[in-house]
Design a protein around this motif. Structure first.
Motif, PDB file in Angstrom:
ATOM      1  N   HIS A 111       0.844  -1.192   0.000  1.00  0.00           N
ATOM      2  CA  HIS A 111       0.000   0.000   0.000  1.00  0.00           C
ATOM      3  C   HIS A 111       0.887   1.253   0.000  1.00  0.00           C
ATOM      4  CE1 HIS A 111      -2.776   3.071   1.516  1.00  0.00           C
ATOM      5  NE2 HIS A 111      -3.708   2.328   0.957  1.00  0.00           N
ATOM      6  N   PRO A 112       0.471   2.314  -0.719  1.00  0.00           N
ATOM      7  CA  PRO A 112       1.293   3.533  -0.788  1.00  0.00           C
ATOM      8  C   PRO A 112       1.740   4.057   0.586  1.00  0.00           C
ATOM      9  CG  PRO A 112      -0.510   3.701  -2.340  1.00  0.00           C
ATOM     10  CD  PRO A 112      -0.694   2.413  -1.612  1.00  0.00           C
ATOM     11  N   ARG A 115       4.590   2.004   1.701  1.00  0.00           N
ATOM     12  CA  ARG A 115       5.707   2.306   0.815  1.00  0.00           C
ATOM     13  C   ARG A 115       6.473   3.552   1.261  1.00  0.00           C
ATOM     14  NH1 ARG A 115       2.886   2.537  -4.755  1.00  0.00           N
ATOM     15  NH2 ARG A 115       2.137   0.406  -4.634  1.00  0.00           N
ATOM     16  N   LYS A 116       5.713   4.572   1.698  1.00  0.00           N
ATOM     17  CA  LYS A 116       6.337   5.823   2.123  1.00  0.00           C
ATOM     18  C   LYS A 116       7.388   5.559   3.184  1.00  0.00           C
ATOM     19  CE  LYS A 116       2.463   8.987   1.514  1.00  0.00           C
ATOM     20  NZ  LYS A 116       1.480   9.806   2.232  1.00  0.00           N
ATOM     21  N   THR A 119      10.420   3.596   1.753  1.00  0.00           N
ATOM     22  CA  THR A 119      11.284   4.446   0.932  1.00  0.00           C
ATOM     23  C   THR A 119      12.238   5.253   1.802  1.00  0.00           C
ATOM     24  OG1 THR A 119       9.274   4.765  -0.334  1.00  0.00           O
ATOM     25  CG2 THR A 119      11.191   5.931  -1.082  1.00  0.00           C
ATOM     26  N   LYS A 120      11.737   5.729   2.930  1.00  0.00           N
ATOM     27  CA  LYS A 120      12.594   6.520   3.825  1.00  0.00           C
ATOM     28  C   LYS A 120      13.755   5.673   4.348  1.00  0.00           C
ATOM     29  CE  LYS A 120       9.648  10.273   5.197  1.00  0.00           C
ATOM     30  NZ  LYS A 120       8.712  10.819   6.172  1.00  0.00           N
TER      31      LYS A 120
ATOM     32  N   TRP B  12      -5.676   2.081  -5.575  1.00  0.00           N
ATOM     33  CA  TRP B  12      -5.992   2.154  -4.147  1.00  0.00           C
ATOM     34  C   TRP B  12      -7.098   3.149  -3.835  1.00  0.00           C
ATOM     35  CZ3 TRP B  12      -3.465  -1.610  -1.509  1.00  0.00           C
ATOM     36  CH2 TRP B  12      -2.303  -2.127  -2.115  1.00  0.00           C
ATOM     37  N   THR B  51      10.058   3.523  -6.111  1.00  0.00           N
ATOM     38  CA  THR B  51      10.734   4.269  -5.035  1.00  0.00           C
ATOM     39  C   THR B  51      10.843   5.749  -5.380  1.00  0.00           C
ATOM     40  OG1 THR B  51      12.300   2.480  -5.448  1.00  0.00           O
ATOM     41  CG2 THR B  51      12.414   3.538  -3.329  1.00  0.00           C
ATOM     42  N   THR B  54       7.422   7.479  -5.079  1.00  0.00           N
ATOM     43  CA  THR B  54       7.017   7.581  -3.676  1.00  0.00           C
ATOM     44  C   THR B  54       7.844   8.648  -2.959  1.00  0.00           C
ATOM     45  OG1 THR B  54       6.616   5.210  -3.784  1.00  0.00           O
ATOM     46  CG2 THR B  54       6.523   6.215  -1.610  1.00  0.00           C
ATOM     47  N   ARG B  55       9.153   8.629  -3.186  1.00  0.00           N
ATOM     48  CA  ARG B  55      10.037   9.597  -2.538  1.00  0.00           C
ATOM     49  C   ARG B  55       9.654  11.024  -2.928  1.00  0.00           C
ATOM     50  NH1 ARG B  55      14.809   8.403  -4.938  1.00  0.00           N
ATOM     51  NH2 ARG B  55      15.286   6.791  -3.435  1.00  0.00           N
ATOM     52  N   ASN B  58       6.358  12.107  -1.320  1.00  0.00           N
ATOM     53  CA  ASN B  58       6.568  12.359   0.122  1.00  0.00           C
ATOM     54  C   ASN B  58       7.116  13.745   0.371  1.00  0.00           C
ATOM     55  OD1 ASN B  58       5.814   9.888   1.015  1.00  0.00           O
ATOM     56  ND2 ASN B  58       7.892   9.079   1.247  1.00  0.00           N
ATOM     57  N   LEU B  75      -1.217   9.815  -4.233  1.00  0.00           N
ATOM     58  CA  LEU B  75      -0.247   8.861  -4.761  1.00  0.00           C
ATOM     59  C   LEU B  75      -0.987   7.562  -5.019  1.00  0.00           C
ATOM     60  CD1 LEU B  75       2.855   8.008  -5.021  1.00  0.00           C
ATOM     61  CD2 LEU B  75       2.740   7.444  -2.611  1.00  0.00           C
ATOM     62  N   ASP B  77      -1.428   3.762  -7.901  1.00  0.00           N
ATOM     63  CA  ASP B  77      -0.876   2.874  -8.938  1.00  0.00           C
ATOM     64  C   ASP B  77      -1.869   2.753 -10.086  1.00  0.00           C
ATOM     65  OD1 ASP B  77       0.758   2.454  -6.806  1.00  0.00           O
ATOM     66  OD2 ASP B  77       0.333   0.312  -6.589  1.00  0.00           O
ATOM     67  N   TRP B 165      22.563  15.533   4.111  1.00  0.00           N
ATOM     68  CA  TRP B 165      22.983  14.479   3.182  1.00  0.00           C
ATOM     69  C   TRP B 165      23.711  15.038   1.956  1.00  0.00           C
ATOM     70  CZ3 TRP B 165      18.418  10.431   2.888  1.00  0.00           C
ATOM     71  CH2 TRP B 165      18.230   9.890   4.166  1.00  0.00           C
TER      72      TRP B 165
END
Lengths: 248, 295
Positions: A111-112, A115-116, A119-120, B12, B51, B54-55, B58, B75, B77, B165
């Protein structure tokens, strides 16, 4: 996953097809089994033949890495991108394996919201990971005009990678090497920019493209088996002169 | 990626979007203009790379409250039946306008306008920084000016990293490390350098390349320019990343804008007015003297 894990990777930068020795794709597959990722960069000029590109793509697929094609002007950005992407690919691969065991699903199907968070974690791993990167640079005749930009790109890569939290070490191997050898180490693993720059001055242009033996050597350097490898091969090389001497 | 696809349905959240046209493509994905079920126009960024999508979502979500960042909504799919693959996308605000590269291709910006753009960009980046992030991929194509509201926004947040970073994505022309100005990376210095290079590109109407030039060549070119000396000085300090903070840089640019707005003695118009004034004074005196002579 262990936080102090070391990422061992080979970045192969070439402008042509392997023309000496065994099939580099087979070699790449063997090396990948030992935990090394192989990524490739094809340096092209305008419209070129498809064949060399197909070969480097196959090498990266067999080596578990990524592959990019670029003109020499954009080599430095591509080199950094390929290095980072292959690190992330390796981490994602490992994370997915663990997820499948724990959750029965991987990142692509989660699920998104889940995933969040994942990803972190991946990002943090990528930033803190210790990277050992072996660059295999094509020094055959056709690279003559591009070699200065290639040198700058390698120096730039270390500068950018050093900005990460994790330690980065770079080693550079040129192929073919001096005096008809298939490869020569230009700079052993270092974090030091000046050392790297000095090593790169040793680059000599000219000769064939023995991709497979260069890949093999790079994997030995990464796995600290360099000396054994040199001894093994020295055996082979020294036999011939002795024979010749005997004949003469 | 969505060639021949008219509608997409989120796996979703079950929201439906009508795909109108492709408006761009970047390193990891493509951007489409789309219409949601209520008829609102949005932008959709879609990619194979789960990834990265999603990144980026976020980070944009966290920064979305800022004026210089496009809003993001959701977000999700999309399963591409014909190809049998899943694509990952997020929905964001559509910014209709031109990027700075398109703008300098069409017209000359005045030093005052360039200073103004520099101030807005630095303020945006300072606010992003306050939220814990550094926008590293500074380049002309990533900065858009809205056609209607004239709002200046950054697009493409794929390369944004935490302040402490390193860099993930960059463009050599705007990257302090590529020019070798500094050997050790520092995110504040790199922001100051990047925005200075943006202003320099806007002034010259072309981008520089660290492969063919070095910093001293750029400084020479700045010195030869026919612009206010104070502006030259600011650019040279910026290119060496010598400002101690982003705020200190903004402060100097604000002072410059005030100075550029004030009437300067060098401008041609002022001379014309002067001549006109002196001439009318002479005529006035002449009339008075002539008038006195008659009596």
């Amino acid at each position: 996953m262990d936080k102090n894990v070391q990422f061992k990777q080979i970045i192969l930068a070439t402008d042509g097809k392997s023309n000496v020795g065994i099939d580099p794709v087979v070699t790449a597959e063997e090396i990948h089994k030992k935990g090394i990722t192989i990524s490739t960069i094809g340096i092209i000029e305008g419209n070129e033949l498809e064949q060399p590109i197909a070969e480097i793509e196959n090498i990266s697929t067999a080596g578990g890495g990524v592959s990019e094609v670029t003109d020499v002007i954009n080599l430095s950005v591509t080199m950094e991108l390929v290095t980072q992407r292959s690190i992330y690919k390796t981490i994602e691969h490992a994370v997915n394996k663990e997820l499948k065991e724990i959750l029965g699903t991987d990142l692509n199907h989660a699920h998104p919201e889940t995933r969040k968070k994942i990803t972190k974690v991946i990002d943090r791993f990528g930033e803190e990971a210790e990277v050992k990167c072996c660059i295999l640079i094509d020094c055959s005749g056709s690279m003559a005009k591009k070699i200065n930009i290639a040198k700058n790109s390698i120096i730039n890569l270390l500068r950018v990678m050093k900005a990460r939290k994790g330690k980065t070490e770079i080693c550079v191997i040129g192929f073919p090497g001096k005096n008809g050898e298939h490869y020569s180490i230009l700079c052993d693993f270092t974090q030091d920019l000046i050392e790297l720059e000095m090593g790169l001055q040793k680059i000599k242009i000219g000769g064939t493209t023995p991709t497979a033996s260069a890949l093999q050597y790079a994997s030995k350097v990464l796995l600290n088996e360099k000396n054994e490898f040199e001894l093994e091969n020295k055996g082979e090389f020294t036999e011939n002169p002795i024979l010749k001497d005997n004949i003469v | 990626m969505l060639k021949g696809i008219n509608n997409i349905l989120g796996k979703w959240n079950k929201n439906k979007y009508e795909i109108l046209e492709k408006i761009g493509s970047g390193g990891i994905g493509e951007i489409y203009k789309a219409k949601d079920s209520k008829g609102n126009i949005k932008a959709i960024k879609i990619s194979h790379d789960v990834t990265s999508i999603t990144r980026e979502f976020n980070i944009m979500k966290e920064l979305s409250v800022l004026d210089g960042v496009p809003r993001v909504y959701e977000l999700d799919d999309y399963y591409h039946k014909k190809r049998g693959t899943t694509l990952y996308f997020f929905v964001m605000e559509l910014i209709e306008g031109n990027n700075l590269k398109e703008i300098i291709g069409k017209k000359n910006l005045s030093p005052r306008e360039i200073t103004g753009i520099g101030i807005v960009l630095l303020k945006n980046l300072r606010k992003i920084r306050d939220k814990g992030y550094t926008y590293t991929d500074i380049k002309l194509e990533n900065i858009l000016i809205d056609k209607v509201s004239h709002r200046i926004v950054f697009v493409d947040f794929g390369g944004v990293t935490n302040n402490e970073w390193g860099i993930k994505e960059y463009t050599p022309a705007y990257n302090i490390l590529s020019w070798g100005v500094k050997i050790k990376y520092n995110s504040i210095e790199s922001t100051i350098f990047g925005i200075t290079m943006i202003m320099i590109s806007l002034l010259f109407r072309r981008e520089s390349n660290p492969l063919f030039e070095n910093i001293s060549d750029i400084i020479k070119r700045i010195k030869r320019l026919n612009i206010d000396c104070r502006f030259k000085k600011i650019l040279i300090i910026g290119i060496n990343a010598k400002y101690e903070s982003i705020d200190a840089f903004i402060h100097q640019l604000n002072k410059l804008i005030v100075a550029l707005n004030a009437p300067s003695k060098k401008t041609g118009n002022f001379d014309v007015i002067n001549v006109f004034f002196i001439l009318s004074l002479c005529i006035f005196l002449f009339v008075i003297i002539y008038g006195l002579n008659i009596f």
